[in-house]
Design an enzyme around this catalytic site. Structure first.
Site, PDB file in Angstrom:
ATOM      1  N   HIS A  53      -8.944  -3.608  -1.973  1.00 49.84           N
ATOM      2  CA  HIS A  53      -7.436  -3.079  -1.411  1.00 49.84           C
ATOM      3  C   HIS A  53      -7.429  -4.099  -0.031  1.00 49.84           C
ATOM      4  O   HIS A  53      -8.237  -4.002   0.676  1.00 49.84           O
ATOM      5  CB  HIS A  53      -7.383  -1.678  -1.257  1.00 49.84           C
ATOM      6  CG  HIS A  53      -5.920  -1.257  -0.590  1.00 49.84           C
ATOM      7  ND1 HIS A  53      -5.052  -1.415  -1.525  1.00 49.84           N
ATOM      8  CD2 HIS A  53      -5.725  -0.703   0.369  1.00 49.84           C
ATOM      9  CE1 HIS A  53      -4.117  -0.825  -0.921  1.00 49.84           C
ATOM     10  NE2 HIS A  53      -4.237  -0.289   0.279  1.00 49.84           N
ATOM     11  N   SER A 105       0.812  -0.893  -0.065  1.00 45.76           N
ATOM     12  CA  SER A 105       0.057   0.134   0.066  1.00 45.76           C
ATOM     13  C   SER A 105       0.964   1.164  -0.254  1.00 45.76           C
ATOM     14  O   SER A 105       1.674   1.504  -0.951  1.00 45.76           O
ATOM     15  CB  SER A 105      -0.976  -0.134   0.909  1.00 45.76           C
ATOM     16  OG  SER A 105      -1.908   0.908   1.075  1.00 45.76           O
ATOM     17  N   ASP A 139      -9.789  -2.882  -6.337  1.00 43.54           N
ATOM     18  CA  ASP A 139      -8.877  -1.984  -5.371  1.00 43.54           C
ATOM     19  C   ASP A 139      -8.721  -0.755  -6.421  1.00 43.54           C
ATOM     20  O   ASP A 139      -8.895  -0.596  -7.463  1.00 43.54           O
ATOM     21  CB  ASP A 139      -7.488  -2.700  -5.784  1.00 43.54           C
ATOM     22  CG  ASP A 139      -6.389  -1.897  -4.466  1.00 43.54           C
ATOM     23  OD1 ASP A 139      -6.523  -0.721  -4.349  1.00 43.54           O
ATOM     24  OD2 ASP A 139      -5.540  -2.694  -3.997  1.00 43.54           O
TER      25      ASP A 139
END
Length: 316
Positions: free
Chosen positions: A290, A164, A260
């Site tokens: 995500h 991330s 995502d």
């Protein structure tokens, strides 16, 4: 048309979504409440992971250019014979996360791959906006390279890795190290990376599946860049998608989820790396949002993702 979410991940998310819908909506830019709410959720998810045996964790530290101490944790499997290492940068939208939130995950990667990990406690925005976080991460990479021999690590087998926001920082560190003629990286392992400060508009096909929303993303980028987020002058070392030149970078492993928010920027970055002559392995996992694996590590898709990350580490 929205793709139906993976059934295992959807089941794990169901109570989380219900709790979120019952709570007051978070205002864009409210990083304080997000840090509290998301931080609690991340810590709870991490607590459900079982730490594997046989991994030694050694606290250490690097020094930032401004003299600040950057806490590090070195993870080594006790019986490992590998001489490779990945510098690991945790996720958290640039404004949350810590060495503790990703501790068990780092132990798992090291246990399964035999590769040493060096987790970096970089300073968070907005208290420490760009370039502090990426410079802290780059300082940690330099520390790893300088101390490699003493740690039993081959300096030619050091990678940068992150998830991330940490994936975005990892991509930025690869750019920094290339441009500053710093340590040569063996690979960059980017797990659903946060790469582009212009991704601040909700996408219609992700409306009901976002575990990290456009408002969350705008909050994160504004923490890092202030009012400059999304504007014309964002530096590539803050948002690697802004880089004009992606040539001469280390081989990349990149993964994303079909649901995502970062999907399109991840695909575009992989394509641009490929066109620039960088070897790229790109994986899109179907029907997952995500950070899908954090919600149900035992789901089949999460196990596949873990296997692939361990394989990428094992290739070092």
């Amino acid at each position: 048309m929205t793709v139906p979410m993976d059934t295992e991940i959807a089941a794990a998310l169901s109570p989380i979504i219900a709790a979120a819908e019952a709570a007051p909506p978070l205002a864009p830019g409210d990083w304080q409440t997000r840090r509290e709410v998301f931080g609690t959720a991340i810590a709870a998810q991490a607590a459900e992971l079982n730490a594997p045996p046989g991994v030694t964790v050694t606290p250490c530290s690097a020094t930032a250019d401004d003299g600040a101490t950057i806490p590090l944790r070195l993870y080594q499997r006790q019986d490992a014979q590998r001489a490779s290492l990945a510098v690991y940068l945790h996720g958290g939208g640039m404004f949350l996360g810590s060495l503790d939130t990703h501790d068990t995950q780092c132990r798992i990667y090291t246990h399964l791959s035999g590769v040493a990990l060096l987790s970096v406690g970089y300073r968070l925005a907005p208290e420490h906006p760009h370039p502090v976080p990426v410079e802290d991460c780059y300082a940690a990479l330099r520390w790893a390279a300088a101390n490699a021999t003493g740690l039993g690590i081959d300096p030619a087998r050091i990678a940068i890795m992150g998830d991330s926001a940490g994936g975005g920082l990892a991509a930025a560190v690869a750019l920094l190290s290339r441009d500053r003629r710093g340590p040569a990286l063996a690979a960059q392992i980017l797990i659903y990376p946060m790469l582009d400060d212009r991704t601040i508009v909700a996408q219609p096909d992700l409306a009901d599946t976002a575990t990290w929303s456009a408002e969350d993303n705008l909050t994160g980028w504004r923490c890092l860049l202030g009012d400059a987020a999304g504007g014309p002058d964002t530096p590539a070392y803050a948002a690697p998608a802004r880089a004009d030149n992606l040539g001469a970078l280390p081989p990349a492993y990149i993964e994303t989820g079909q649901l995502d928010l970062f999907r399109d920027e991840n695909i575009a970055y992989a394509q641009r790396l490929s066109r620039a002559g960088v070897p790229v392995e790109f994986i899109q996992y179907p029907a997952v949002p995500h950070a899908f694996d954090t919600f149900d590590p035992a789901a089949a898709v999460s196990r596949r993702a873990l296997d692939n990350r361990v394989r990428a580490l094992g290739a070092l």
